[in-house]
Design a protein around this motif. Sequence first.
Motif, short mmCIF file in Angstrom:
data_model
loop_
_atom_site.label_atom_id
_atom_site.label_comp_id
_atom_site.label_asym_id
_atom_site.label_seq_id
_atom_site.Cartn_x
_atom_site.Cartn_y
_atom_site.Cartn_z
N ILE A 213 0.94 -1.21 -0.09
CA ILE A 213 0.00 -0.04 -0.06
C ILE A 213 0.73 1.38 -0.01
N SER A 214 1.83 1.10 0.98
CA SER A 214 2.71 2.28 0.64
C SER A 214 3.38 2.35 -0.48
N SER A 215 3.65 1.53 -1.24
CA SER A 215 4.23 1.53 -2.65
C SER A 215 3.46 2.32 -3.58
N LEU A 216 2.05 2.27 -3.44
CA LEU A 216 1.18 2.86 -4.24
C LEU A 216 1.18 4.36 -3.88
N ALA A 217 1.22 4.71 -2.82
CA ALA A 217 1.55 6.05 -2.26
C ALA A 217 2.92 6.71 -2.74
N GLU A 218 3.84 5.83 -2.64
CA GLU A 218 5.09 6.43 -2.96
C GLU A 218 5.22 6.66 -4.48
N THR A 219 4.60 5.96 -5.41
CA THR A 219 4.66 6.03 -6.72
C THR A 219 3.64 7.09 -7.13
N GLN A 220 2.75 7.52 -6.50
CA GLN A 220 1.62 8.24 -6.55
C GLN A 220 0.58 7.52 -7.69
N ARG A 221 0.22 6.13 -7.31
CA ARG A 221 -0.64 5.60 -7.93
C ARG A 221 -2.17 5.49 -7.29
N ALA A 222 -3.09 5.38 -8.07
CA ALA A 222 -4.20 5.52 -7.52
C ALA A 222 -4.52 4.32 -6.57
N PRO A 223 -5.17 4.71 -5.33
CA PRO A 223 -6.04 5.64 -5.07
C PRO A 223 -5.34 6.98 -4.58
N PHE A 224 -3.96 6.84 -4.44
CA PHE A 224 -3.37 7.99 -3.84
C PHE A 224 -2.61 9.07 -4.74
N ASP A 225 -3.24 9.16 -6.02
CA ASP A 225 -2.76 10.09 -7.17
C ASP A 225 -2.96 11.50 -6.81
N LEU A 226 -2.91 11.93 -5.76
CA LEU A 226 -3.36 13.40 -5.50
C LEU A 226 -2.35 14.34 -6.01
N THR A 227 -1.39 13.84 -6.41
CA THR A 227 -0.54 15.00 -7.19
C THR A 227 -1.06 15.17 -8.45
N GLU A 228 -1.73 14.39 -9.28
CA GLU A 228 -2.10 14.60 -10.47
C GLU A 228 -3.61 14.41 -10.70
N ALA A 229 -4.39 14.90 -9.72
CA ALA A 229 -5.86 14.91 -9.59
C ALA A 229 -6.18 16.14 -10.67
N GLU A 230 -6.75 15.66 -11.97
CA GLU A 230 -7.23 16.51 -12.93
C GLU A 230 -8.14 17.49 -12.64
N SER A 231 -9.16 16.91 -11.73
CA SER A 231 -10.33 17.92 -11.17
C SER A 231 -9.88 19.16 -10.28
N GLU A 232 -8.69 18.96 -9.71
CA GLU A 232 -8.28 19.74 -8.59
C GLU A 232 -6.97 20.74 -9.34
N LEU A 233 -6.21 19.95 -9.93
CA LEU A 233 -4.88 20.69 -10.25
C LEU A 233 -4.52 20.50 -11.85
N VAL A 234 -5.24 20.26 -12.54
CA VAL A 234 -5.09 20.39 -13.92
C VAL A 234 -3.95 19.62 -14.51
N ALA A 235 -3.92 18.40 -13.90
CA ALA A 235 -2.96 17.34 -14.17
C ALA A 235 -1.66 17.43 -13.45
N GLY A 236 -1.45 18.34 -12.45
CA GLY A 236 -0.49 18.30 -11.49
C GLY A 236 0.79 18.94 -11.73
N TYR A 237 1.96 18.37 -11.51
CA TYR A 237 3.30 19.15 -11.43
C TYR A 237 3.74 19.02 -12.85
N GLN A 238 3.44 18.22 -13.59
CA GLN A 238 3.78 18.11 -15.06
C GLN A 238 3.09 18.96 -16.16
N THR A 239 1.74 19.79 -15.39
CA THR A 239 1.04 20.49 -16.36
C THR A 239 1.69 21.42 -17.47
N GLU A 240 2.89 21.93 -17.11
CA GLU A 240 3.57 22.95 -18.14
C GLU A 240 4.66 22.12 -18.94
N TYR A 241 4.75 20.61 -18.59
CA TYR A 241 5.72 20.37 -19.42
C TYR A 241 5.08 19.82 -20.99
N SER A 242 5.93 19.94 -21.66
CA SER A 242 5.63 19.07 -22.80
C SER A 242 6.90 18.39 -23.78
#
Length: 348
Positions: A213-242
């Motif tokens: 379970i900690s591995s899921l959180a450490e890799t930001q995988r669901a259900p712990f993908d709060l860093t990429e929550a599109e509904s809140e953060l527009v896809a997260g920390y990589q939003t400006e990257y291309s």
Amino acid sequence: MISWFESSLGYDWAFFLATIIDILVIALPLMLAVAMIIYADRKIWAAMALRRGPNVVGPFGLLQSFADGLKVFLQETIVPAAANRALFLLAPIITFTVALIVWAVVPFGVGVVLADINVGLLYVLAASSLGVYGIILSGWASNSKYPFYSALRAAAQMVSYEVAIGFILISVVLWTGSFNLSAIVMAQKSHVWFFNGYILNPLMFPMAVMFFISSLAETQRAPFDLTEAESELVAGYQTEYSSMSFALFWLGEYANVLLMCALNATLFWGGWLPPVDWAPLYYVPGIIWLFAKILFFFFLFSWVKATVPRYRYDQLMRLGWKIFLPVSLFWVFLVSGVLMLMRVGVGS
């Protein structure tokens, strides 16, 4: 391999060349594996949602990941005008590099490891904890509030679960008596009855579940993908990257997922050992058993992502700090107490 080159190149150059070849033998198949598990991830999600998934590019859609990679490679790399250009471009490189260097100490069989160091587990903790810097730098250097919020979330999330992972690994070290990953695997041979691994160990099996379970959180995988929550953060920390900078984040994320699957298999489920300590099973090469276990845990990662809804952020923090941390700390005392009683019993 060193002795093969040493006669013509000398020891120093032979060691250097052999090390480079060993690194490429690990890194190149790993990159191919990342492309394939992205395809597998999408097919598993599709099957669980009664969809078909990638099925057009190549036979059965197997070349879809390579087509996506080519598309990303041909795109323009856009750096926001207000961003810190150097840190902005450095962040994905850090994330991708850290995802690779940890594989140096992962054993694929008896003696089949790039660096069989005695403090391998400490190296894993030290190197994997560097991954948070790439995410923090990407959020801050983008000079955009949504990636910055995501970077703050990632820092808090990764730190909270790394503390719990640290105590879980202390329990493993206490039980096996070594920081060496190969020794940790061998300590699981025929551990309970004739099973390899900790599946029947009442002390270590709960730690195996918590580590997964900690591995899921450490890799930001669901259900712990709060860093990429599109509904809140527009896809997260990589939003400006291309382009390739975004691809490095993508590849680094999946390389980390593979690494966590490998660590789950190595630390708790026997690594390269077969599931059962039965002589005919040892004719199968150990690397095949390890890959089979990695694929099994990757299936669990995809299964969870496809079926479990995302946590709220307060639930994520509460699970890490109020449940996993106290339980893992208590388990360290429990395991050490049991080992002391066993030692006293043997001594008497």
